[in-house]
Design a protein around this motif. Structure first.
Motif, PDB file in Angstrom:
ATOM      1  N   ALA A  96      10.852   3.559  13.076  1.00 23.90           N
ATOM      2  CA  ALA A  96      11.912   3.638  12.072  1.00 23.90           C
ATOM      3  C   ALA A  96      13.257   3.284  12.697  1.00 23.90           C
ATOM      4  CB  ALA A  96      11.963   5.035  11.470  1.00 23.90           C
ATOM      5  N   ASP A 114       8.935  13.029  11.378  1.00 19.81           N
ATOM      6  CA  ASP A 114       8.236  12.127  10.458  1.00 19.81           C
ATOM      7  C   ASP A 114       7.421  12.985   9.494  1.00 19.81           C
ATOM      8  OD1 ASP A 114       6.722  10.222   9.145  1.00 19.81           O
ATOM      9  OD2 ASP A 114       6.352   9.025  10.945  1.00 19.81           O
ATOM     10  N   ARG A 135       5.506  11.990   7.033  1.00 21.24           N
ATOM     11  CA  ARG A 135       4.379  11.291   6.404  1.00 21.24           C
ATOM     12  C   ARG A 135       3.095  12.105   6.418  1.00 21.24           C
ATOM     13  NH1 ARG A 135       7.451   7.081   8.593  1.00 21.24           N
ATOM     14  NH2 ARG A 135       7.576   5.176   7.319  1.00 21.24           N
ATOM     15  N   ALA A 141       3.417   5.023   9.970  1.00 21.81           N
ATOM     16  CA  ALA A 141       4.365   3.909   9.991  1.00 21.81           C
ATOM     17  C   ALA A 141       3.800   2.754  10.805  1.00 21.81           C
ATOM     18  CB  ALA A 141       5.697   4.365  10.576  1.00 21.81           C
ATOM     19  N   SER A 180      12.931   4.973   1.237  1.00 23.24           N
ATOM     20  CA  SER A 180      11.536   4.544   1.171  1.00 23.24           C
ATOM     21  C   SER A 180      10.788   4.913   2.443  1.00 23.24           C
ATOM     22  CB  SER A 180      11.438   3.024   0.946  1.00 23.24           C
ATOM     23  OG  SER A 180      11.929   2.320   2.072  1.00 23.24           O
ATOM     24  N   LEU A 181       9.495   5.180   2.256  1.00 25.34           N
ATOM     25  CA  LEU A 181       8.519   5.283   3.342  1.00 25.34           C
ATOM     26  C   LEU A 181       7.414   4.307   2.984  1.00 25.34           C
ATOM     27  CD1 LEU A 181       8.241   9.149   3.968  1.00 25.34           C
ATOM     28  CD2 LEU A 181       9.418   7.463   5.379  1.00 25.34           C
ATOM     29  N   VAL A 208      13.111   7.339   8.113  1.00 30.99           N
ATOM     30  CA  VAL A 208      12.787   6.624   6.885  1.00 30.99           C
ATOM     31  C   VAL A 208      12.787   5.134   7.183  1.00 30.99           C
ATOM     32  CG1 VAL A 208      13.828   8.440   5.466  1.00 30.99           C
ATOM     33  CG2 VAL A 208      15.194   6.449   6.104  1.00 30.99           C
ATOM     34  N   ASP A 209      12.191   4.368   6.279  1.00 30.79           N
ATOM     35  CA  ASP A 209      12.160   2.922   6.465  1.00 30.79           C
ATOM     36  C   ASP A 209      13.437   2.255   5.960  1.00 30.79           C
ATOM     37  OD1 ASP A 209       9.678   2.892   7.691  1.00 30.79           O
ATOM     38  OD2 ASP A 209       8.610   2.842   5.781  1.00 30.79           O
TER      39      ASP A 209
END
Length: 351
Positions: free
Chosen positions: A277, A263, A265, A273, A216-217, A294-295
């Motif tokens: 992380a 990252d 994203r 974020a 997950s992100l 990632v989360d």
């Protein structure tokens, strides 16, 4: 160059085990199993997984240990060795890690000290003071004719139960035998998992499926091809790199190898974020070795190409090209990433 092998690690009671990643077909939460009479002692039941009948082994019994009660939090790892598919029950799935040969040692006494049949132990890996028992898959899985016999018996019983005027045989109860302490609510959860795993694929067949590492992100579920994953790690110490693009988080020292953390994203237009992380997926794409922050890391699942729905038309074309499509993962929408394209065309300067 030091040889290395990728392993999925998991825990059973207080010990950590590993099995070659390429043998893993699926991982899911333990459902209610169908009990088949007169099966080998370590096969405690079968699971009708879509169009396949999967014998399920309790690893305690196979390793020669006393079996402990099954729990709602247990997992089933489906592995394939040659033409045989079989599930093994474990307590907790941990990480995918890449183990180099210099971390391996023979098993002279470790199995005996922990009351494990040493025939099932290939090697012992010691990493950061943690001993990982690498299982001998060939020894772990029974002879093909025994497994085939279990599957044939299960299919016969299922057909008898489906006959309109047939009298279904009385089978032992999974809960009475293996988890007698479960509540009615917990039993309903086990049964619901069984129903969901029996459902046919909405589109296509199971042939040609690809394994995805699910993570997950933020609140979004994503998947990447397990073929490019070297290992999953917890992030310890990150060394910042001055004057680097924003997507470069920094470098980490992974057993002597300097790995940049990236990252992604910004490439797929996700929000930044909210906090640093704590986990990363180490990937190898062509000559690029990098860690994707990632989360949370969840699972390894198999998705057929035909199961993937197109990315919604509302997604901008410059972003859409980074996704293979969308699929359902545990009632959530999962986006399958094309990491090779992200690194090739997403202006992710690495190194």
């Amino acid at each position: 160059m030091i040889d290395s092998q990728s392993y999925l690690t998991f825990r059973l009671h207080e010990l950590t085990y590993g099995i070659e990643t390429h043998l893993v077909k699926e991982i899911f939460q333990l459902p209610e199993l169908t009990i088949i009479p007169e099966t080998p002692g370590d096969i405690i039941g079968v699971l009708y997984l879509r169009d396949r009948t999967i014998p399920v082994m309790h690893l305690d019994r196979r390793l020669g240990q006393s079996i402990q009660e099954c729990r709602l939090s247990d997992r089933v790892i489906v592995i394939q060795w040659k033409a045989i598919e079989i599930g093994i029950i474990v307590n907790e799935v941990l990480d995918v890690i890449n183990i180099e040969s210099n971390f391996l040692e023979p098993e002279p006494d470790y199995g005996r000290e922990h009351h494990i049949n040493t025939a099932f132990i290939n090697k012992i890996a010691t990493i950061l003071d943690t001993s990982i028992i690498l299982l001998n898959t060939e020894a772990l899985i029974r002879q093909p004719d025994e497994v085939a016999g279990v599957i044939a018996e299960a299919d016969t019983l299922e057909n008898q139960a489906l006959e309109p005027e047939g009298k279904a045989p009385i089978l032992s109860n999974f809960f009475d035998l293996y988890c007698p302490q479960t509540s009615e609510i917990e039993q309903d959860t086990f049964r619901q998992r069984t129903k969901e795993l029996q459902l046919p694929l909405e589109i296509g067949e199971t042939d040609g499926s690809i394994p995805l590492a699910v993570f997950s992100l933020g609140k979004e579920y994503l998947g990447c091809d397990l073929a490019v994953v070297k290992e999953f790690i917890d992030i310890d110490k990150v060394t910042p790199i001055p004057c680097c693009p924003k997507h470069i988080v920094g470098n980490i020292n992974l057993r002597g190898e300097i790995i940049p953390l990236v990252d992604i994203r910004s490439v797929i237009h996700f929000a930044e974020a909210e906090k640093p992380a704590t986990q990363a997926i180490i990937v190898q794409i062509n000559d690029i070795s990098a860690g994707i922050v990632v989360d949370e890391i969840f699972d390894v699942v198999h998705i057929n190409q035909e199961q993937l729905s197109p990315t919604p038309t509302g997604v901008a074309a410059e972003i859409k090209k980074y996704f293979h499509g969308m699929a359902i993962y545990e009632k959530n929408l999962l986006s399958a990433l094309d990491l090779a394209k992200i690194f090739a065309e997403g202006n992710l300067v690495v190194g």
